[in-house]
Design an enzyme around this catalytic site. Structure first.
Site, mmCIF file in Angstrom:
data_model
loop_
_atom_site.group_PDB
_atom_site.id
_atom_site.type_symbol
_atom_site.label_atom_id
_atom_site.label_comp_id
_atom_site.label_asym_id
_atom_site.label_seq_id
_atom_site.Cartn_x
_atom_site.Cartn_y
_atom_site.Cartn_z
ATOM 1 N N THR A 45 5.873 4.628 8.214
ATOM 2 C CA THR A 45 5.061 5.167 7.128
ATOM 3 C C THR A 45 4.653 4.017 6.198
ATOM 4 O OG1 THR A 45 7.058 5.759 5.906
ATOM 5 C CG2 THR A 45 6.064 7.490 7.270
ATOM 6 N N THR A 47 4.455 2.850 2.763
ATOM 7 C CA THR A 47 5.302 2.104 1.826
ATOM 8 C C THR A 47 6.559 1.595 2.520
ATOM 9 O OG1 THR A 47 4.462 3.361 -0.044
ATOM 10 C CG2 THR A 47 6.555 2.229 -0.377
ATOM 11 N N CYS A 48 7.103 2.398 3.398
ATOM 12 C CA CYS A 48 8.326 2.026 4.111
ATOM 13 C C CYS A 48 8.105 0.776 4.966
ATOM 14 C CB CYS A 48 8.790 3.187 4.989
ATOM 15 S SG CYS A 48 9.012 4.737 4.088
ATOM 16 N N SER A 49 6.945 0.701 5.626
ATOM 17 C CA SER A 49 6.641 -0.421 6.519
ATOM 18 C C SER A 49 6.091 -1.638 5.792
ATOM 19 C CB SER A 49 5.617 0.010 7.580
ATOM 20 O OG SER A 49 6.192 0.929 8.468
#
Length: 159
Positions: A45, A47-49
């Site tokens: 996803t 922001t996560c990546s």
């Protein structure tokens, strides 16, 4: 929700081993160690990546210098997805990719996130925790869609 001073639940995770998914018990992960766990809504996803996982990879040496034995990334994804995401992000052995496929651990610590209406099911909230010998020493949970208190830099400031 789990509170500072509480013992972490005995719920474990799945990690990718040489022959496929393997169980990793809470005892094996936490006993006698200083562990930083950060949770995010899902692998791959935005922001996560782009920020969350890369920040912990980039700050690996600084976290180790503060006495951290293990850095773990938790997401409500299966071990195959977590392994593929770890490879895509080039985490190597810096971050242990912890699959919480059925959100059992996220629910056990009271930090699940209901994204059913968005078509993503039940996930884990975005947070970071510092654990010493299985006891929660610090917990920082993000509000709404924020990304601040659970960043690697923020965790470093609290170690």
């Amino acid at each position: 929700m789990i509170n500072v001073g509480d013992k972490l639940p005995e719920v474990g995770f799945k990690v990718m081993g040489s022959n496929g998914p393997e169980a990793l018990s809470a005892q094996d992960l936490f006993a006698g160690k200083k562990v930083v766990i950060f949770s995010l809504p899902g692998a791959f996803t935005p922001t996560c990546s782009a920020k969350h996982l890369p920040g912990f990879v980039a700050n690996f040496d600084a976290l180790k210098a503060k006495g951290v034995d293990t850095i773990g990334c938790v997401a409500v994804n299966d071990a195959f997805v977590m392994d593929a995401w770890g490879k895509a992000q080039e985490v190597g052995d810096k971050v242990t990719m912890l699959a919480d496929g059925s959100a059992e651990w996220s629910k056990a610590v009271g930090l699940e996130l209901d994204l059913v209406a968005a078509g993503m099911g039940v996930r884990g909230q975005r947070f970071a925790m510092i654990i010493e010998d299985g006891v929660l020493k610090d917990l920082a949970v993000e509000e709404g869609g924020a990304f601040d208190v659970s960043s690697a830099e923020s965790v470093l400031s609290r170690l």
